[in-house]
Design an enzyme around this catalytic site. Structure first.
Site, short mmCIF file in Angstrom:
data_model
loop_
_atom_site.label_atom_id
_atom_site.label_comp_id
_atom_site.label_asym_id
_atom_site.label_seq_id
_atom_site.Cartn_x
_atom_site.Cartn_y
_atom_site.Cartn_z
N GLY A 177 -15.66 3.70 -3.96
CA GLY A 177 -15.52 2.90 -5.17
C GLY A 177 -15.99 3.64 -6.40
O GLY A 177 -15.73 4.83 -6.58
N GLY A 195 -17.59 7.16 -6.36
CA GLY A 195 -16.82 8.37 -6.09
C GLY A 195 -16.38 8.44 -4.64
O GLY A 195 -15.94 7.44 -4.07
N LYS A 249 -13.75 6.83 0.70
CA LYS A 249 -13.75 6.22 -0.63
C LYS A 249 -15.00 5.37 -0.81
O LYS A 249 -15.34 4.55 0.04
CB LYS A 249 -12.50 5.35 -0.81
CG LYS A 249 -11.19 6.12 -0.78
CD LYS A 249 -10.00 5.19 -0.66
CE LYS A 249 -9.81 4.70 0.78
NZ LYS A 249 -8.54 3.96 0.97
N ALA A 279 -6.56 0.33 -6.35
CA ALA A 279 -7.33 1.53 -6.67
C ALA A 279 -7.36 2.51 -5.51
O ALA A 279 -7.25 3.73 -5.70
CB ALA A 279 -8.75 1.15 -7.08
N GLY A 280 -7.50 1.99 -4.29
CA GLY A 280 -7.53 2.87 -3.12
C GLY A 280 -6.23 3.61 -2.90
O GLY A 280 -6.23 4.77 -2.49
N ASP A 281 -5.12 2.94 -3.21
CA ASP A 281 -3.81 3.59 -3.08
C ASP A 281 -3.63 4.66 -4.14
O ASP A 281 -3.08 5.73 -3.88
CB ASP A 281 -2.69 2.55 -3.17
CG ASP A 281 -2.82 1.47 -2.12
OD1 ASP A 281 -3.25 1.78 -1.00
OD2 ASP A 281 -2.49 0.31 -2.42
N ALA A 336 0.82 -1.22 0.00
CA ALA A 336 0.00 0.00 0.00
C ALA A 336 0.85 1.26 0.00
O ALA A 336 0.61 2.19 -0.77
CB ALA A 336 -0.94 0.00 1.21
N ASP A 378 -0.67 -3.94 -9.10
CA ASP A 378 -0.84 -2.92 -8.07
C ASP A 378 -0.37 -1.54 -8.53
O ASP A 378 -0.97 -0.53 -8.17
CB ASP A 378 -0.06 -3.32 -6.81
CG ASP A 378 -0.81 -4.33 -5.96
OD1 ASP A 378 -1.57 -5.13 -6.54
OD2 ASP A 378 -0.64 -4.33 -4.73
N SER A 397 4.12 1.75 -0.75
CA SER A 397 4.94 1.96 -1.96
C SER A 397 4.07 2.26 -3.16
O SER A 397 4.48 2.99 -4.07
CB SER A 397 5.84 0.76 -2.22
OG SER A 397 5.10 -0.43 -2.36
#
Length: 319
Positions: free
Chosen positions: A228, A231, A226, A256-258, A36, A294, A38
């Site tokens: 997804g 938005g 977040k 995606a979250g990172d 996460a 990732d 990096s």
């Protein structure tokens, strides 16, 4: 060295199946990296920021591979440490389809779990404008957890903003074990980036507004929840609102979250409004899910500009 962001945590070597079949039927893998912190560091570097990332890596080929890869992305890795007391962790990704992805960790007793508060370089951390942390690092063990708390102390003493993403990993610790630690870290952070499902797990609330109300410890905290594809919701204590997501074809949702975190942080570093920063996060997150891996889908600044200012779409052919 003047840095925009410093972050640290465990990065592992990722082996992804070359075909959409169960792992027991897979014989070839793609070697990648995943972590996460990096991911966020690489995302910010591609967006044009000066970023530092460090960890404790095994003195083995996988540890060297990780550092070389991240350094090759323009991230400063000068504070990385190596140990022969434990190996670099690895994990395997089984992707049967974009909605059915399983991850198998081999990280217990890894080199990163041996991170200690004494490993921290205070001058390095406090040279940055922001310190980014995730809830994964304290889940690695008591030593790593103490390291996170000490880093926060260093940052807050020098006015460095603390960004915290809960990143709940129930394969590493239970909700009962993690909840009090995560709540404590959220209350100490200046900028908090939970997923809506994480907020629901921690607070029991369903709606983003109520999640933020339950988590807020002091008025000046910034929260971005977040959601997804829908938005995100933001509340900085002065203004709040929903920012719709971008249309995206999902190939691989991991990371995606990172990417979203990197976008939001980039917007805040640029002095953008909260709404603009969250929209940037949404754009980066949408671009990440369109590529397998990732970090492979993390965009460069010129690509994000195209997404932001081309009605939310990307040009199909570059001529």
């Amino acid at each position: 060295m003047a840095l925009d962001v410093v972050t640290f945590g465990e990065t592992m070597v990722l082996f992804s199946s070359d075909r959409p079949v169960p792992l027991e039927y897979t014989h070839q893998f793609y070697k990648q990296i995943g972590g996460a912190e990096s991911n966020v560091a690489i995302g910010l570097a591609r967006l044009g920021h000066q970023v530092g990332w460090f960890s404790k890596l095994g003195k083995d080929p996988f540890g060297r591979f990780i550092e070389k890869f991240i350094r090759g992305e323009g991230v400063d890795t000068s504070r990385c440490m190596y140990t022969d007391q434990a190996p670099t962790a690895v994990f395997f990704k089984e992707k049967l389809n974009p909605k059915n992805i399983n991850v198998y960790y081999y990280r217990k007793g890894s080199a990163a779990s041996l991170l200690r508060a004494d490993d921290l370089d205070e001058a390095y951390i406090t040279s940055a404008k922001m310190l980014h942390l995730s809830g994964i690092t304290p889940a690695l063990g008591s030593s790593a957890k103490e390291t996170v708390y000490r880093a926060i102390e260093m940052a807050k003493a020098k006015g460095v903003k603390v960004v915290f993403d809960p990143n709940i990993r129930l394969k590493l610790w239970s909700l009962e074990e993690s909840k009090p630690v995560l709540l404590d870290l959220i209350r100490q952070a200046d900028i908090v980036l939970p997923g809506v499902e994480e907020g629901q797990l921690i607070t029991g609330e369903e709606e983003p507004e109520k999640i933020v109300d339950a988590l807020r410890a002091h008025g000046q905290q910034i929260f971005v929840v977040k959601m997804g594809a829908r938005g995100a919701y933001y509340d900085n204590g002065q203004e709040k609102g929903y920012v719709p997501g971008f249309k995206a074809e999902v190939v691989d949702p991991v990371g995606a979250g990172d990417g979203f975190a990197a976008g939001v942080i980039s917007g805040l570093l640029r002095g953008w409004t909260m709404q603009e920063a969250v929209r940037l996060g949404n754009a980066v997150g949408a671009m990440v899910v369109g590529v397998s891996g990732d970090v492979e889908g993390l965009p460069y600044w010129h690509e994000v500009e195209q997404m932001l200012y081309n009605n939310g779409t990307r040009q199909d052919v570059m001529r």
